[in-house]
Scaffold this motif. Structure first.
Motif, PDB file in Angstrom:
ATOM      1  N   ASP A  95       0.813  -1.220   0.000  1.00 53.15           N
ATOM      2  CA  ASP A  95       0.000   0.000   0.000  1.00 53.15           C
ATOM      3  C   ASP A  95       0.851   1.277   0.000  1.00 53.15           C
ATOM      4  OD1 ASP A  95      -2.085  -1.739   0.161  1.00 53.15           O
ATOM      5  OD2 ASP A  95      -2.777  -1.115   2.144  1.00 53.15           O
ATOM      6  N   SER A  96       0.382   2.246  -0.747  1.00 55.26           N
ATOM      7  CA  SER A  96       1.006   3.572  -0.765  1.00 55.26           C
ATOM      8  C   SER A  96       0.128   4.503  -1.597  1.00 55.26           C
ATOM      9  CB  SER A  96       2.399   3.508  -1.393  1.00 55.26           C
ATOM     10  OG  SER A  96       2.955   4.809  -1.522  1.00 55.26           O
ATOM     11  N   TYR A  97       0.106   5.775  -1.238  1.00 57.83           N
ATOM     12  CA  TYR A  97      -0.539   6.764  -2.099  1.00 57.83           C
ATOM     13  C   TYR A  97       0.322   6.980  -3.344  1.00 57.83           C
ATOM     14  CZ  TYR A  97      -4.177   8.228   1.199  1.00 57.83           C
ATOM     15  OH  TYR A  97      -5.281   8.274   2.009  1.00 57.83           O
ATOM     16  N   LEU A  98      -0.333   7.400  -4.439  1.00 59.61           N
ATOM     17  CA  LEU A  98       0.411   7.665  -5.660  1.00 59.61           C
ATOM     18  C   LEU A  98       1.515   8.678  -5.388  1.00 59.61           C
ATOM     19  CD1 LEU A  98       0.582   7.126  -8.759  1.00 59.61           C
ATOM     20  CD2 LEU A  98      -0.802   9.193  -9.053  1.00 59.61           C
ATOM     21  N   VAL A  99       1.150   9.807  -4.768  1.00 60.72           N
ATOM     22  CA  VAL A  99       2.136  10.803  -4.336  1.00 60.72           C
ATOM     23  C   VAL A  99       1.718  11.341  -2.970  1.00 60.72           C
ATOM     24  CG1 VAL A  99       2.880  11.523  -6.635  1.00 60.72           C
ATOM     25  CG2 VAL A  99       0.921  12.667  -5.575  1.00 60.72           C
ATOM     26  N   LYS A 110       7.071  11.297  -0.804  1.00 61.60           N
ATOM     27  CA  LYS A 110       7.165   9.884  -1.166  1.00 61.60           C
ATOM     28  C   LYS A 110       6.068   9.561  -2.168  1.00 61.60           C
ATOM     29  CE  LYS A 110       4.498   8.271   2.839  1.00 61.60           C
ATOM     30  NZ  LYS A 110       4.484   7.341   3.992  1.00 61.60           N
ATOM     31  N   PHE A 111       6.168   8.391  -2.772  1.00 67.20           N
ATOM     32  CA  PHE A 111       5.210   8.010  -3.811  1.00 67.20           C
ATOM     33  C   PHE A 111       5.201   6.487  -3.929  1.00 67.20           C
ATOM     34  CE2 PHE A 111       9.312   9.159  -5.607  1.00 67.20           C
ATOM     35  CZ  PHE A 111       9.669   8.015  -6.308  1.00 67.20           C
ATOM     36  N   MET A 112       4.158   5.963  -4.596  1.00 64.41           N
ATOM     37  CA  MET A 112       4.127   4.531  -4.879  1.00 64.41           C
ATOM     38  C   MET A 112       5.193   4.227  -5.934  1.00 64.41           C
ATOM     39  SD  MET A 112       1.056   2.068  -6.334  1.00 64.41           S
ATOM     40  CE  MET A 112       0.113   2.069  -4.814  1.00 64.41           C
ATOM     41  N   GLU A 159     -10.026   1.345  -2.643  1.00 60.74           N
ATOM     42  CA  GLU A 159      -9.573   1.931  -1.382  1.00 60.74           C
ATOM     43  C   GLU A 159      -8.425   2.897  -1.652  1.00 60.74           C
ATOM     44  OE1 GLU A 159     -10.636   2.024   1.517  1.00 60.74           O
ATOM     45  OE2 GLU A 159     -11.676   0.198   2.087  1.00 60.74           O
ATOM     46  N   LEU A 160      -8.396   4.008  -0.921  1.00 64.21           N
ATOM     47  CA  LEU A 160      -7.280   4.940  -1.048  1.00 64.21           C
ATOM     48  C   LEU A 160      -5.998   4.254  -0.595  1.00 64.21           C
ATOM     49  CD1 LEU A 160      -8.889   8.221   0.389  1.00 64.21           C
ATOM     50  CD2 LEU A 160      -9.063   7.220  -1.901  1.00 64.21           C
ATOM     51  N   GLY A 161      -4.927   4.516  -1.314  1.00 63.12           N
ATOM     52  CA  GLY A 161      -3.649   3.904  -0.986  1.00 63.12           C
ATOM     53  C   GLY A 161      -3.485   2.521  -1.569  1.00 63.12           C
ATOM     54  N   GLN A 162      -4.473   2.055  -2.329  1.00 63.40           N
ATOM     55  CA  GLN A 162      -4.399   0.709  -2.901  1.00 63.40           C
ATOM     56  C   GLN A 162      -4.658   0.732  -4.410  1.00 63.40           C
ATOM     57  OE1 GLN A 162      -6.985  -1.887  -0.531  1.00 63.40           O
ATOM     58  NE2 GLN A 162      -5.171  -2.528   0.607  1.00 63.40           N
ATOM     59  N   LEU A 163      -4.073   1.689  -5.083  1.00 62.53           N
ATOM     60  CA  LEU A 163      -4.225   1.771  -6.534  1.00 62.53           C
ATOM     61  C   LEU A 163      -3.785   0.475  -7.202  1.00 62.53           C
ATOM     62  CD1 LEU A 163      -4.894   3.722  -8.917  1.00 62.53           C
ATOM     63  CD2 LEU A 163      -2.459   4.262  -8.987  1.00 62.53           C
ATOM     64  N   ASN A 164      -2.686  -0.085  -6.727  1.00 68.19           N
ATOM     65  CA  ASN A 164      -2.172  -1.336  -7.286  1.00 68.19           C
ATOM     66  C   ASN A 164      -3.098  -2.513  -6.957  1.00 68.19           C
ATOM     67  OD1 ASN A 164      -1.523  -1.207  -4.545  1.00 68.19           O
ATOM     68  ND2 ASN A 164       0.685  -1.431  -4.848  1.00 68.19           N
ATOM     69  N   TYR A 165      -3.400  -2.682  -5.676  1.00 66.08           N
ATOM     70  CA  TYR A 165      -4.221  -3.809  -5.218  1.00 66.08           C
ATOM     71  C   TYR A 165      -5.629  -3.748  -5.811  1.00 66.08           C
ATOM     72  CZ  TYR A 165      -6.509  -6.958  -1.854  1.00 66.08           C
ATOM     73  OH  TYR A 165      -7.222  -7.974  -1.255  1.00 66.08           O
ATOM     74  N   ALA A 166      -6.269  -2.564  -5.741  1.00 64.38           N
ATOM     75  CA  ALA A 166      -7.634  -2.419  -6.244  1.00 64.38           C
ATOM     76  C   ALA A 166      -7.706  -2.699  -7.738  1.00 64.38           C
ATOM     77  CB  ALA A 166      -8.161  -1.014  -5.942  1.00 64.38           C
ATOM     78  N   SER A 167      -6.670  -2.302  -8.473  1.00 64.27           N
ATOM     79  CA  SER A 167      -6.644  -2.545  -9.915  1.00 64.27           C
ATOM     80  C   SER A 167      -6.675  -4.040 -10.217  1.00 64.27           C
ATOM     81  CB  SER A 167      -5.402  -1.915 -10.541  1.00 64.27           C
ATOM     82  OG  SER A 167      -5.411  -0.506 -10.377  1.00 64.27           O
TER      83      SER A 167
END
Length: 263
Positions: A95-99, A110-112, A159-167
């Motif tokens: 998990d991480s925010y895009l930026v 920091k960023f994903m 979910e916020l912070g889960q751009l990768n996982y949610a995708s």
């Protein structure tokens, strides 16, 4: 299809929902093949199942590797002569925010990373793709009647912070309909596909998190509690035993709507 006459392959079987599925399917009479990267846990769980006089074997498997997954499906055929149930539950989070800007300077602090994105896509999406493909190859070639059950997530809504996982989970939720159509177009009548999108399930990993965060999660669940792992198992059983369940994704979430709890 009767579970007690089935052979089940479960990825991600060393923990969480994968472990619960392996234990429950074995207890219901299925012959199970447990797959994961964690050799120690695979040995422990398999030994416990065998000691309880259930039929179980394991294989250390990297779901991102074609040959590793092909070898897993070969084992199922060699050991038990069929593949009838495939629960593709291997998955990770990064998990991480895009930026994330710095509060003082306003500059991105920091960023994903690309690695964080790719790791999740490799395991959660490509790994499930390889698992379903290799299972389907064996099931077609050996005329095994059965069902593919990839695990999506309620967090497919984002979910916020889960751009990768949610995708990855959103993509998996689409696959049953596509694959049902492909199988129909190719006259493959003996293989069904149905995904499960669990909400927040009371696994040890979740229940051990910060109590305040856990309380916020439960507060957003209209059912006022976490999903019980047994309710996911009941859903797997429902899919297996009901042939009309095909080309769909079943949500088992207690009604939660994701609000983005990642920080």
């Amino acid at each position: 299809m009767q579970i007690n006459k089935s052979v089940a392959v479960i990825t991600g079987a060393a923990s969480g929902l994968g472990e619960a599925a392996a234990r429950s399917l074995a207890a219901l009479g299925a012959k199970v093949i447990l797959a994961d990267m964690n050799l120690e846990k695979l040995q422990l769980i398999t030994d416990e199942l065998v000691a309880a006089e259930y039929s179980a074997v394991y294989k250390v498997t990297d779901v991102t590797d074609d040959n590793s997954v092909a070898a897993l499906m070969d084992l199922a055929i060699q050991e038990y002569g069929a593949i009838n149930i495939v629960v593709a539950s291997a998955g990770i989070i990064r998990d991480s925010y895009l930026v994330t800007p710095d509060r003082e300077t306003g500059k991105v602090k920091k960023f994903m990373s690309t690695e964080q994105f790719r790791q999740v896509v490799d395991v959660n999406l490509t790994g499930v793709f390889i698992t379903l493909r290799e299972a389907a190859i064996k099931m077609v070639n050996h005329q095994c009647k059965g069902v593919l059950i990839p695990i999506s997530s309620i967090n497919k809504i984002g979910e916020l912070g889960q751009l990768n996982y949610a995708s990855t989970k959103a993509a998996i939720a689409l696959w049953p309909k596509i694959l049902a159509g492909e199988f129909h177009a190719r006259n493959i009548k003996h293989i069904r596909v149905a995904a499960i999108a669990p909400g927040y399930v009371a696994t040890p990993m979740l229940t051990s998190i910060n109590p305040e965060i856990l309380q916020k999660i439960v507060a957003d669940i209209p059912l006022d509690r976490l999903v019980n792992p047994e309710e996911i198992i009941q859903t797997i059983r429902f899919i297996v035993e009901n042939e009309a369940v095909h080309g769909t994704t079943l949500e088992v979430s207690g009604g939660i709507i994701g609000k983005g709890l990642a920080k």
